[in-house]
Scaffold this motif. Structure first.
Motif, short mmCIF file in Angstrom:
data_model
loop_
_atom_site.label_atom_id
_atom_site.label_comp_id
_atom_site.label_asym_id
_atom_site.label_seq_id
_atom_site.Cartn_x
_atom_site.Cartn_y
_atom_site.Cartn_z
N PRO A 1 -12.02 44.47 -17.22
CA PRO A 1 -12.44 44.19 -15.84
C PRO A 1 -13.73 44.95 -15.50
CG PRO A 1 -10.09 44.62 -15.92
CD PRO A 1 -10.64 44.96 -17.29
N GLY A 2 -14.63 44.26 -14.81
CA GLY A 2 -15.90 44.86 -14.44
C GLY A 2 -16.97 44.72 -15.51
N TYR A 3 -16.65 44.06 -16.62
CA TYR A 3 -17.60 43.86 -17.71
C TYR A 3 -17.78 42.38 -18.00
CZ TYR A 3 -17.38 48.80 -18.93
OH TYR A 3 -17.47 50.17 -18.90
N LYS A 4 -19.00 42.00 -18.35
CA LYS A 4 -19.28 40.67 -18.86
C LYS A 4 -19.39 40.78 -20.38
CE LYS A 4 -21.51 38.70 -14.83
NZ LYS A 4 -22.65 37.90 -14.34
N TRP A 5 -19.22 39.65 -21.06
CA TRP A 5 -19.22 39.67 -22.52
C TRP A 5 -20.07 38.53 -23.09
CZ3 TRP A 5 -17.54 35.28 -24.92
CH2 TRP A 5 -16.79 34.40 -24.15
N ARG A 6 -20.39 38.68 -24.35
CA ARG A 6 -20.98 37.62 -25.17
C ARG A 6 -20.58 37.91 -26.61
NH1 ARG A 6 -27.44 38.70 -24.86
NH2 ARG A 6 -27.37 36.54 -24.28
N ILE A 7 -20.65 36.90 -27.47
CA ILE A 7 -20.16 37.10 -28.83
C ILE A 7 -21.12 37.96 -29.65
CG2 ILE A 7 -18.75 35.01 -28.86
CD1 ILE A 7 -20.93 33.66 -30.52
N CYS A 8 -20.58 38.63 -30.65
CA CYS A 8 -21.34 39.44 -31.59
C CYS A 8 -21.26 38.74 -32.94
CB CYS A 8 -20.74 40.84 -31.67
SG CYS A 8 -21.43 41.88 -32.98
N LEU A 9 -22.41 38.32 -33.45
CA LEU A 9 -22.49 37.68 -34.75
C LEU A 9 -23.15 38.62 -35.74
CD1 LEU A 9 -23.81 34.15 -33.67
CD2 LEU A 9 -21.44 34.86 -34.02
#
Length: 186
Positions: free
Chosen positions: A118-126
């Motif tokens: 909660p409170g964080y945005k994410w994106r994938i790690c390649l």
């Protein structure tokens, strides 16, 4: 001679990795003198062997959505928090959290949909190796970060969740490599 060349090559690789990727986060000032942290263990992509992070960067940050979490002995007998997380499709992942990692720069937006933190945005790690680019985990950045839309990787307040089954240690890889046999005369 071969062993000497391998040691020299390994030292050059470590030095290059340290100078390019790690050095800004490894030095800190203590009583006006600089002190360096010794690299404990390189963590590699299981599929291509590219450097992903180092064991010095492991964090014990638990997700409130973890299905399970336990300290497990990994990587040079180090106790590391491993947690099982489930995505919105019901797929489960065992992950470890690290402060810094080397992921490919991808051009997708940071998402807050189904964030495990909660409170964080994410994106994938390649994987950063352009011939590999396997999915190794996720990058997390505080949602209120002012520069989030211009970031390709998390700031110092962000972190990474890496999939345990997709990474391994350099010492593990080295233990699998065959070494030259020394023959004795009878």
């Amino acid at each position: 001679m071969r062993k000497k060349m391998l040691n020299s090559s390994l030292m050059n690789r470590i030095l290059l990795f340290f100078l390019i990727f790690v050095s800004p986060t490894f030095t800190h000032s203590i009583n006006s003198t600089e002190e360096e942290t010794i690299v404990e263990e390189f963590i590699l992509c299981r599929y291509c062997g590219s450097d992903v992070t180092i064991s010095n960067f492991f964090l014990n940050k638990i997700s409130p959505y973890a299905l399970s979490a336990s300290n497990q002995t990994f990587y040079n007998h180090q106790k590391i928090l491993v947690q099982t997380l489930e995505n919105s499709l019901g797929v489960q992942f065992k992950v470890v959290i690290v402060r810094k990692a080397h992921c490919a720069a991808i051009n997708i937006r940071w998402s807050d949909h189904f964030s495990w933190f909660p409170g964080y945005k994410w994106r994938i790690c390649l994987c950063s190796n352009s011939k590999c680019t396997r999915h190794l985990g996720w990058m997390f950045e505080p949602a209120d970060s002012p520069e989030i839309n211009s970031l390709h990787a998390p700031s110092d307040q962000g972190f990474y969740a890496l999939i345990v089954g997709d990474i391994l240690t350099e010492s593990h890889v080295n233990s699998l490599l065959m070494t030259e046999k020394h023959h004795t005369e009878f």
